[in-house]
Enzyme design. Structure first.
Site, short mmCIF file in Angstrom:
data_model
loop_
_atom_site.label_atom_id
_atom_site.label_comp_id
_atom_site.label_asym_id
_atom_site.label_seq_id
_atom_site.Cartn_x
_atom_site.Cartn_y
_atom_site.Cartn_z
N LYS A 21 81.11 93.42 83.27
CA LYS A 21 82.39 94.12 83.19
C LYS A 21 83.49 93.17 82.75
O LYS A 21 84.27 93.48 81.84
CB LYS A 21 82.72 94.72 84.56
CG LYS A 21 83.81 95.76 84.53
CD LYS A 21 84.08 96.31 85.94
CE LYS A 21 82.95 97.18 86.42
NZ LYS A 21 83.06 97.53 87.84
N ARG A 91 87.59 94.83 91.38
CA ARG A 91 86.33 95.46 90.95
C ARG A 91 85.22 94.43 90.85
O ARG A 91 85.42 93.32 90.40
CB ARG A 91 86.51 96.09 89.57
CG ARG A 91 87.86 96.68 89.35
CD ARG A 91 88.15 96.97 87.89
NE ARG A 91 87.25 97.94 87.30
CZ ARG A 91 87.26 98.23 86.01
NH1 ARG A 91 88.08 97.59 85.18
NH2 ARG A 91 86.43 99.12 85.53
N GLY A 100 77.92 101.80 89.94
CA GLY A 100 78.23 102.41 91.23
C GLY A 100 77.59 101.73 92.43
O GLY A 100 77.61 102.26 93.52
N MET A 102 78.38 98.71 93.75
CA MET A 102 79.31 98.00 94.62
C MET A 102 80.67 98.66 94.47
O MET A 102 80.93 99.32 93.47
CB MET A 102 79.34 96.53 94.24
CG MET A 102 78.04 95.84 94.60
SD MET A 102 77.96 94.14 94.10
CE MET A 102 77.81 94.29 92.36
N ARG A 337 80.56 99.00 78.12
CA ARG A 337 79.26 98.34 78.28
C ARG A 337 78.25 99.08 77.42
O ARG A 337 78.48 100.24 77.03
CB ARG A 337 78.82 98.35 79.75
CG ARG A 337 78.60 99.74 80.29
CD ARG A 337 78.12 99.70 81.74
NE ARG A 337 78.14 101.06 82.28
CZ ARG A 337 78.47 101.37 83.50
NH1 ARG A 337 78.83 100.44 84.36
NH2 ARG A 337 78.45 102.61 83.92
N HIS A 455 77.68 110.78 89.14
CA HIS A 455 76.79 109.76 89.67
C HIS A 455 75.33 110.17 89.53
O HIS A 455 74.49 109.41 89.04
CB HIS A 455 77.14 109.52 91.15
CG HIS A 455 76.21 108.57 91.83
ND1 HIS A 455 75.15 108.98 92.59
CD2 HIS A 455 76.17 107.22 91.82
CE1 HIS A 455 74.52 107.93 93.04
NE2 HIS A 455 75.11 106.85 92.59
N GLU A 748 35.35 88.71 82.07
CA GLU A 748 36.08 89.16 83.25
C GLU A 748 35.60 88.45 84.50
O GLU A 748 36.12 88.65 85.59
CB GLU A 748 35.94 90.68 83.42
CG GLU A 748 34.50 91.14 83.50
CD GLU A 748 34.35 92.66 83.55
OE1 GLU A 748 35.30 93.32 83.99
OE2 GLU A 748 33.29 93.16 83.16
N SER A 767 36.00 90.70 74.87
CA SER A 767 37.12 91.51 75.34
C SER A 767 37.44 91.07 76.77
O SER A 767 36.57 91.11 77.64
CB SER A 767 36.76 92.99 75.32
OG SER A 767 37.80 93.75 75.90
N GLY A 769 38.53 91.47 80.28
CA GLY A 769 38.78 92.54 81.26
C GLY A 769 39.76 91.96 82.26
O GLY A 769 39.39 91.37 83.27
N ASN A 771 41.81 93.11 84.42
CA ASN A 771 41.90 93.58 85.81
C ASN A 771 40.96 92.77 86.70
O ASN A 771 41.37 92.19 87.70
CB ASN A 771 41.51 95.06 85.92
CG ASN A 771 42.46 95.97 85.17
OD1 ASN A 771 43.55 95.56 84.81
ND2 ASN A 771 42.02 97.19 84.92
N ASP A 772 39.69 92.74 86.30
CA ASP A 772 38.72 92.00 87.11
C ASP A 772 38.95 90.50 87.04
O ASP A 772 38.79 89.80 88.04
CB ASP A 772 37.29 92.32 86.64
CG ASP A 772 36.75 93.57 87.33
OD1 ASP A 772 37.10 93.77 88.51
OD2 ASP A 772 36.01 94.34 86.69
N CYS A 835 41.18 94.57 77.32
CA CYS A 835 41.28 95.94 77.80
C CYS A 835 41.73 95.77 79.26
O CYS A 835 41.72 94.69 79.78
CB CYS A 835 39.95 96.66 77.72
SG CYS A 835 38.60 95.79 78.52
N TYR A 855 43.56 92.17 69.32
CA TYR A 855 44.13 93.47 69.68
C TYR A 855 44.33 93.57 71.19
O TYR A 855 43.77 92.78 71.96
CB TYR A 855 43.22 94.62 69.20
CG TYR A 855 41.90 94.67 69.96
CD1 TYR A 855 41.79 95.39 71.15
CD2 TYR A 855 40.78 93.98 69.50
CE1 TYR A 855 40.60 95.41 71.86
CE2 TYR A 855 39.59 93.99 70.19
CZ TYR A 855 39.50 94.72 71.38
OH TYR A 855 38.34 94.72 72.09
#
Ligand code: ADP
Ligand code: MG
Ligand code: MG
Length: 875
Positions: A21, A91, A100, A102, A337, A455, A748, A767, A769, A771-772, A835, A855
């Site tokens: 601001k 302010r 909004g 504070m 802003r 708001h 993985e 590839s 993996g 997650n694992d 992946c 990829y």
């Protein structure tokens, strides 16, 4: 140290120091726009306030006094003056805007003496007392923490006594009474009389702004939006000379966006109120007028507003969200802003601004929040089906998208129910900043009051939550938990559907439909597609998902999980039979049947993805996952009468118990199943070849690849490669044609990453993996981490984000880099992708681009995110 910057001293680029601001006010001052004189107290002071446990830096208040002196000079008004008193607003404003979150104090500097001076200098005692009561209320609330409801009650009482319904209709006399009672309420709360010395008021107000930085509301907001100390650390304080929108009918205050933040349409969008101040517009206590009508009521100011907006857009090269006030026909700017917009509006404005020559394509892509694009791909109201649903009401469409949930009138209850997983629609007359936690928990928001910039509307848009506001025929009765509109009534807990795109509110659940990539998004994806280097593929297991992915721009399938196919209703029975088979011969017979089903599944998917690679992963989960839960089955068995059915259930139970594992995620799964039951992998590999051969014979350009999961050693991969080689030779002979189907492995398991050079012998592609791999690298069980300890890790700052959401670059990322480099060292040009959930996460996509992957693969709905993120990574 310089703690205070007068508006003509600050540099816009230093938002960290001045807050958003303050930086905006400084920049507008440099641009010679009509900003009321004022100064910024830096975020450094806030930091030091906390470091020194609430004490202000030495000499700080002297610098503030100097700032006030300069405002006196620039405005010709006097601090604590008995003639023409200078009043200021105090302010907050952090580096990242937290709308909004504070509180702001207006009209600071008023006391029993200056209020009379203001009456005289303005010639309008009513205005002076109206300003005073606003000041005492805001100061009481922000500095002393007096509950708003105390003030509301006093004001309501005064209105009743005077027999009027709106605040604006209260006469001077009533306002005098209100101020007295307000001060009394403050005195009761603090045990001391209300401070009358403007210097003291100012210091207390500055401290209160600093304090609000660590207020619960602000903390929750920062947490939810991931605003960490490295992006915003402490708030600045802006001290701004007051201009008055409450000086009569030639005065007003308003909020406008330079373009519609809901759909991006060019042209001013917002609201204003005549004879009002500050928060009146956003608070939703009075229903404001759309800004278009300002053209008629105050044509000169409207023209100035339009001119200013164009100027600001040109300067910032970004649509703006501005606050203005008109004091007796004079136009002032109080804030600007970058406008927070939803995804539709971001896309439309990106394209429009390129057309208008305001920005180039690169900026048009970079300004997008890739993650936000998911909003576009959420389901929408099925307008046809909606026709037959009863409508409760229609309000102002404030944030698009459809949401169905139980109507809940109580903020706390809505937050609790939402957090517990119930879909709720928060229904209120209006909302306040302290209601924000309920916004996060709710599926949508509906209010009976307020306009497009209220708001509720602003916050919901920022979150991408469907929202309807200002449904003014809706009467809400909080005490009885009911709400009615035009003869229709609902009770707390009734199911409703809101459509934030049309403003309609329906009773019950209205069906929704799958979105499609159209217009603007298509253009953006085209631009992104040209700019990006990284391929984007989809995780898709069915022809339908493949079709959807392709329509979103996927260039192939990076992960097709075959186990999903076994779970379909027409084959899970067969699959269970296969697991139950007493001998390899018996198993083979059933596998033949399953093979035919798989073959046709593969053929359908390959056809949809014609011309693109489709990576088919061999069976990954442990076999017992396909059998009924042993405890459940045992329970059912107890109720069964003896007979053939019971006997069969008993053998299934025995087998399920035999296969059960203590730690299935690290158990008998992936390639380990392929080693112990090679006939399963044989069947799958054969099905892929048969599908490819069938399609090749029909001239379809099918490009399957076969991928082995959970590999940790060369010998494992080699064993499957042998099967593959044997079947390939057999198939090429049978179909008398070469069948090019690449063979590859997932990386993985940690050991796979460490021995990638060896694996690149038999593997023609990798590839990750992730997650694992993340689970294995941290030794964090995915199932337990996210629900149990990870949230606390983040709260305590041990982790910024969950490693399951964004790739942990230092650990998991290091393994990936090593694996990719070693693999490519052994086999130049090796295709390496990922992946896993990370493929649709913008920061992970950037990382993958940086390490030169071929990829990323993401779920269909996240393809546009990955595409745009991949383009952004190149810029
Ligand atoms: P927020 O960040 O919640 O918008 P602001 O500090 O911007 O808080 O101010 C709240 C309201 O008060 C806004 O409508 C703003 O325009 C108004 N306001 C703030 N300072 C002044 C001032 N000096 N004169 C007139 N109105 C002001
Ligand atoms: Mg503001
Ligand atoms: Mg896996």
């Amino acid at each position: 140290m310089k703690n205070v910057y007068y508006f003509d001293e600050g540099d816009y680029k230093n938002r960290r120091l001045l807050g958003g601001k303050g930086a905006g006010l400084c920049e507008m001052t440099h641009l010679k726009l009509p900003v009321p004189p004022g100064f910024v107290i830096t975020t450094e002071v806030c930091k030091s306030y906390y470091a020194k446990k609430g004490s202000l830096p030495g000499g700080f208040m002297a610098q503030v006094k100097k700032g006030i002196k300069r405002i006196e000079r620039d405005t010709g008004k006097g601090w604590n003056s008995r003639d023409d008193p200078l009043l200021v607003s105090v302010r907050s404003g952090a580096a990242i805007s937290m709308p909004g979150m504070m509180d702001t104090i207006l009209n600071l500097g008023l006391n029993d003496t200056t209020v009379d001076a203001l009456s005289r200098s303005s010639g309008d005692p009513r205005f002076a007392w109206d300003s005073y009561r606003r000041f005492v209320q805001l100061f009481g609330k922000v500095v002393f923490g007096v509950d708003d409801s105390k003030f509301d009650k006093i004001l309501d009482g005064a209105k009743k006594d005077a027999g009027v319904s709106s605040d604006a209709a209260l006469a001077e006399d009533s306002l005098r009474g209100v101020v007295k009672k307000y001060k009394e309420a403050c005195r009761k709360h603090t045990g001391r009389s209300f401070p009358s010395d403007p210097d003291e008021q100012l210091e207390l107000a500055i401290r209160a702004v600093f304090k609000s930085w660590m207020g619960e509301r602000a903390i929750v907001y920062r947490e939810k939006y991931g605003i960490t100390p490295d992006v915003a650390d402490g708030t600045a304080v802006n001290v701004v000379s007051m201009v008055y929108g409450n000086m009569g009918d030639d005065s007003a205050t308003g909020v406008v966006f330079t373009r519609n933040p809901g759909d991006g349409t060019p042209g001013l969008y917002g609201d204003y109120l005549i004879n009002a101040q500050g928060e009146d517009v956003v608070a939703g206590t009075r229903t404001p007028e759309p800004v278009a009508s300002l053209r008629k009521t105050m044509p000169k100011s409207y023209a100035e507003l339009e001119r200013t907006c164009r100027r600001l857009e040109k300067h910032f090269r970004e649509p703006q969200d501005i606050e203005f006030t008109i004091e007796k026909g004079r136009f002032y700017l109080l804030q600007t802003r970058a406008a927070k917009m939803n995804a539709v509006a971001m896309i439309k404005t990106s394209i429009d601004m390129v057309k208008e020559g305001l920005i180039g394509r690169e900026r048009a892509l970079v300004r997008l929040d890739a993650g936000q694009l998911e909003q576009l791909l959420h389901r929408r109201i099925d307008t046809e089906a909606a026709g037959s649903h009863e409508r409760l009401t229609t309000g102002i469409a404030a944030s698009p998208g459809a949401a169905t949930g139980l109507a809940v009138f109580d903020v706390k209850k809505a937050a609790e129910m939402g957090e517990a997983g119930t879909s709720v629609i928060l229904v209120r007359e209006e909302t306040k900043p302290e209601d924000v936690p309920a916004f996060f928990a709710a599926a949508g928001i509906l209010t009976s009051r307020g306009g497009k910039t209220s708001h509720a509307a602003v916050v919901a848009r920022g979150m991408g939550k469907p929202c309807v506001v200002g449904a003014s025929d809706m009467k809400i009765d909080y005490s009885s938990g009911s709400c009615s509109a035009a003869g229709t009534a609902i009770k707390d807990g009734d199911e409703i559907t809101i459509d934030g795109s049309s403003g309609h509110v329906f009773l019950g659940r209205v069906p929704t439909i799958e979105p499609s990539v159209t217009g603007g998004l298509r253009t953006i994806l085209e631009w992104a597609g040209k700019a990006k280097k990284l391929g984007v593929r989809a995780n898709a297991d069915t022809p339908e998902a493949a079709k959807l992915a392709r329509s979103f721009g996927a260039q192939g399938i990076g992960l097709c999980r075959t186990e999903r196919m076994f779970n379909a209703a027409d084959r899970i029975g067969l699959f269970v039979e296969m697991i139950m088979a007493g001998s390899a011969a018996e198993r083979k017979g059933i596998l033949d049947k399953l093979g035919r089903l798989q073959r046709s599944d593969f053929a359908k998917i390959l056809r949809v993805m014609e011309g693109y690679p489709v990576t088919i992963r061999l069976l990954d989960p442990p076999l017992h996952e396909f059998l009924p839960n042993p405890e459940e089955l045992a329970g059912r068995l107890r109720e069964m009468k003896p007979g053939p059915e019971e006997r069969r259930a008993r053998t299934v139970l025995d087998r399920a118990r035999e296969l059960a594992e203590t730690n299935p995620m690290m158990g008998h799964r992936g390639v380990r199943v392929g080693i112990t039951y090679p006939e399963i992998y044989e069947m799958q590999i054969r099905a892929v070849f048969e599908a490819a051969a069938g399609l090749a014979a029909k001239g379809v350009d099918a490009r399957p690849q076969i991928m082995v999961p959970q590999v940790g050693s060369l010998s494992e991969l080699g064993a499957v490669r042998d099967i593959y080689d044997r079947i390939r030779a057999e198939m090429e002979k049978k179909h008398s044609r070469k069948l090019k189907i690449n063979f590859g492995t997932m990386i993985e398991v940690v050991r796979a990453a460490l021995t990638a050079a060896e694996l690149a012998g038999p593997a023609e592609f990798f590839s990750f993996g992730t997650n694992d791999l993340t689970q294995a690298t941290f030794s964090f069980s995915r199932e337990d981490a996210e629900g149990k300890f990870l949230p606390e890790y983040m709260e305590k700052g041990l982790l910024d984000t969950s490693p399951f959401q964004s790739i942990d670059e230092d650990g998991v990322g290091r393994l990936m880099k090593m694996g990719a480099a070693d693999g490519r060292g052994r086999r130049p040009g090796l295709e390496v992708g990922i992946c896993g959930e990370h493929g649709g996460d913008p920061s992970s996509v950037r990382f993958c681009h940086g390490m030169g992957l071929s990829y990323v693969s993401a779920s269909p709905h996240r393809i546009p995110i990955a595409t745009v993120a991949a383009a952004q990574a190149t810029i």
